[in-house]
Design a protein around this motif. Sequence first.
Motif, PDB file in Angstrom:
ATOM      1  N   GLU A  41       0.811  -1.216   0.000  1.00 21.23           N
ATOM      2  CA  GLU A  41       0.000   0.000   0.000  1.00 21.23           C
ATOM      3  C   GLU A  41       0.841   1.260   0.000  1.00 21.23           C
ATOM      4  O   GLU A  41       0.469   2.270  -0.605  1.00 21.23           O
ATOM      5  N   ARG A  42       2.008   1.256   0.646  1.00 22.35           N
ATOM      6  CA  ARG A  42       2.831   2.463   0.744  1.00 22.35           C
ATOM      7  C   ARG A  42       3.311   2.963  -0.608  1.00 22.35           C
ATOM      8  O   ARG A  42       3.662   4.137  -0.752  1.00 22.35           O
ATOM      9  N   LEU A  43       3.321   2.100  -1.606  1.00 26.96           N
ATOM     10  CA  LEU A  43       3.816   2.510  -2.923  1.00 26.96           C
ATOM     11  C   LEU A  43       2.810   3.366  -3.686  1.00 26.96           C
ATOM     12  O   LEU A  43       3.195   4.118  -4.578  1.00 26.96           O
ATOM     13  N   GLN A 128       7.898  -4.346  -2.317  1.00 28.52           N
ATOM     14  CA  GLN A 128       7.754  -3.581  -1.077  1.00 28.52           C
ATOM     15  C   GLN A 128       8.834  -2.500  -1.000  1.00 28.52           C
ATOM     16  O   GLN A 128       9.920  -2.644  -1.569  1.00 28.52           O
ATOM     17  N   LYS A 129       8.533  -1.434  -0.280  1.00 29.63           N
ATOM     18  CA  LYS A 129       9.537  -0.397  -0.046  1.00 29.63           C
ATOM     19  C   LYS A 129      10.540  -0.914   0.974  1.00 29.63           C
ATOM     20  O   LYS A 129      10.179  -1.561   1.951  1.00 29.63           O
ATOM     21  N   ARG A 130      11.811  -0.590   0.748  1.00 24.88           N
ATOM     22  CA  ARG A 130      12.851  -1.024   1.668  1.00 24.88           C
ATOM     23  C   ARG A 130      13.045  -0.044   2.815  1.00 24.88           C
ATOM     24  O   ARG A 130      13.565  -0.401   3.867  1.00 24.88           O
ATOM     25  N   GLN A 131      12.661   1.201   2.614  1.00 28.09           N
ATOM     26  CA  GLN A 131      12.864   2.209   3.648  1.00 28.09           C
ATOM     27  C   GLN A 131      11.839   3.321   3.488  1.00 28.09           C
ATOM     28  O   GLN A 131      11.261   3.501   2.417  1.00 28.09           O
ATOM     29  N   ALA A 132      11.635   4.071   4.562  1.00 28.54           N
ATOM     30  CA  ALA A 132      10.684   5.180   4.519  1.00 28.54           C
ATOM     31  C   ALA A 132      11.285   6.340   3.731  1.00 28.54           C
ATOM     32  O   ALA A 132      12.480   6.418   3.502  1.00 28.54           O
ATOM     33  N   GLY A 133      10.412   7.248   3.323  1.00 28.83           N
ATOM     34  CA  GLY A 133      10.877   8.429   2.601  1.00 28.83           C
ATOM     35  C   GLY A 133      10.782   8.259   1.101  1.00 28.83           C
ATOM     36  O   GLY A 133      10.352   7.219   0.584  1.00 28.83           O
ATOM     37  N   LYS A 134      11.209   9.279   0.379  1.00 31.94           N
ATOM     38  CA  LYS A 134      11.127   9.265  -1.070  1.00 31.94           C
ATOM     39  C   LYS A 134      12.208   8.350  -1.657  1.00 31.94           C
ATOM     40  O   LYS A 134      13.311   8.268  -1.136  1.00 31.94           O
TER      41      LYS A 134
END
Length: 504
Positions: A41-43, A128-134
């Motif tokens: 979902e974060r993507l 999946q995202k590996r880390q928070a932020g842009k």
Amino acid sequence: MKTKKIIDLLCRLGILLAASLMASTARGDRPALTLTVEVEERLAVDSLFVRFRHTTLPQATPEADMLCLKRSGPRTFVYAGRFPQARGQFSLHIRPAAGSIWEDRYAYLPLTPAFYWEAGDSLTLLIQKRQAGKPIGSPMYDYAYTFRGKGAAKYNAWLRVYRTYLQAPTARPAERLTLDYQEMASWSQIRAALDTLQSQRAALDDFHYDLFRADLVGGQSERFARLKSLGETSRDSGWCRDVLARQLMSPLDSLAGAIPGPVAYHSRALIHYQFERLRFEAHLAALGGDPFDLLEAVATRYEGGFRDRLWLNLFLQNTEGRDLVRDYQRVRGQMTDAACQQALREVVVRLPGMPVLDFELPDLAGNRVRLADLRGKVVFLDAWFTGCGACAAYYRQVLKPAKEALKAETDIVFVSLSVDRSEALWRKSVASGTYTSARAVNLYTEGQGLDHTWTRQYRWEGVPKLMVVTREGKIHQLYENGLAEDIRTAEALVRSLQAVKSER
């Protein structure tokens, strides 16, 4: 607005294609590749595109061969497809976020690295995202990937190998100073990646095990440019030539030579490595005043498709200082690989002496300008986009003073071709004087960027790109950048254009 309509159309075509192919699957006619992509979902991905590449044929512009995946759920996308070849590469892409710095520069941004697929693969990929932020713009650093399903083992194995290579420490500074095997700062990365590849051996067939080895070695082709630079700065050319020649017997070269030809044929990276190695050999021979026939060296050392791909690479690289028309006459009758023969026919149109493809594009006043209208004049054409630092530097250091020196010339014309996607951005950049001037014929690819028919014809996949056209409307020379000796300074460019003008 035009770009959005095109992308929407691509999505509809992709959905129709996927629906048709899945219907054929239900009838027992299995597609060559099925791919389900799940994104966390974060993507916040609302549309997803896949790009397929033939392992042999020259790479098309990224925007020319994108397909939109069918959306089957809130965060799930599906593709099913058939191909004339049994294997190739694919990568996934997204559209730049609205308001981002990429929106006016690129139609698509990579979401994954390129993966090797083969007929029969039926996969589910979790991203999946590996880390928070842009994200920073490098897929392997920004995202994590997990494959499931038929054929997934080779994908996951390659991801482990590639991530090991990226995360392994480079050689220590003391090691970098030697001219033995440790001249490559990345040698320790290669060793770590090869160890990981060996640990994945049970999950791979022989073909993919050798293919991944080929790509690891092939990714080090820049070592030959570094070695050449060392030779150019040495005061003792004889000693340096002997030392550099020993580098042709490094562990990397042993690994490269051990890859079976039918596997090496499919590795773009290894093809490029071996080609750069041959060019480095030619450089060493020239230092010693010895002859070196590159085409003959390829014919003598290699055979079949691998030989043909190396010959093809000579034309794809547009190697300077060679009579490519004569080279074409030498190899066209000897090539036996059908894909290379087809690619060579496509490349021939870029050779010096061939008629230049015409275009019709708008200028700042809205007039339609054809390249054919400039017949009888020497044309210097440069392509750029807003934000390209190399484009701005070349204009400031070379083009601007060259235009000033030739301002009285009526038979030499400078054409400035913007591949910006926004007309407003193009006009603003022209007015800024950063990339071009009012003395040039300023044209715009009407929002198509590098996907315009003309830029695709010449396989311009980045900028700056440069071309000199003769009075007769034929290609004098294509340049991948502004580093060639005859155009790298304002004085050299002025001499070159005046020389072309004097040709009859």
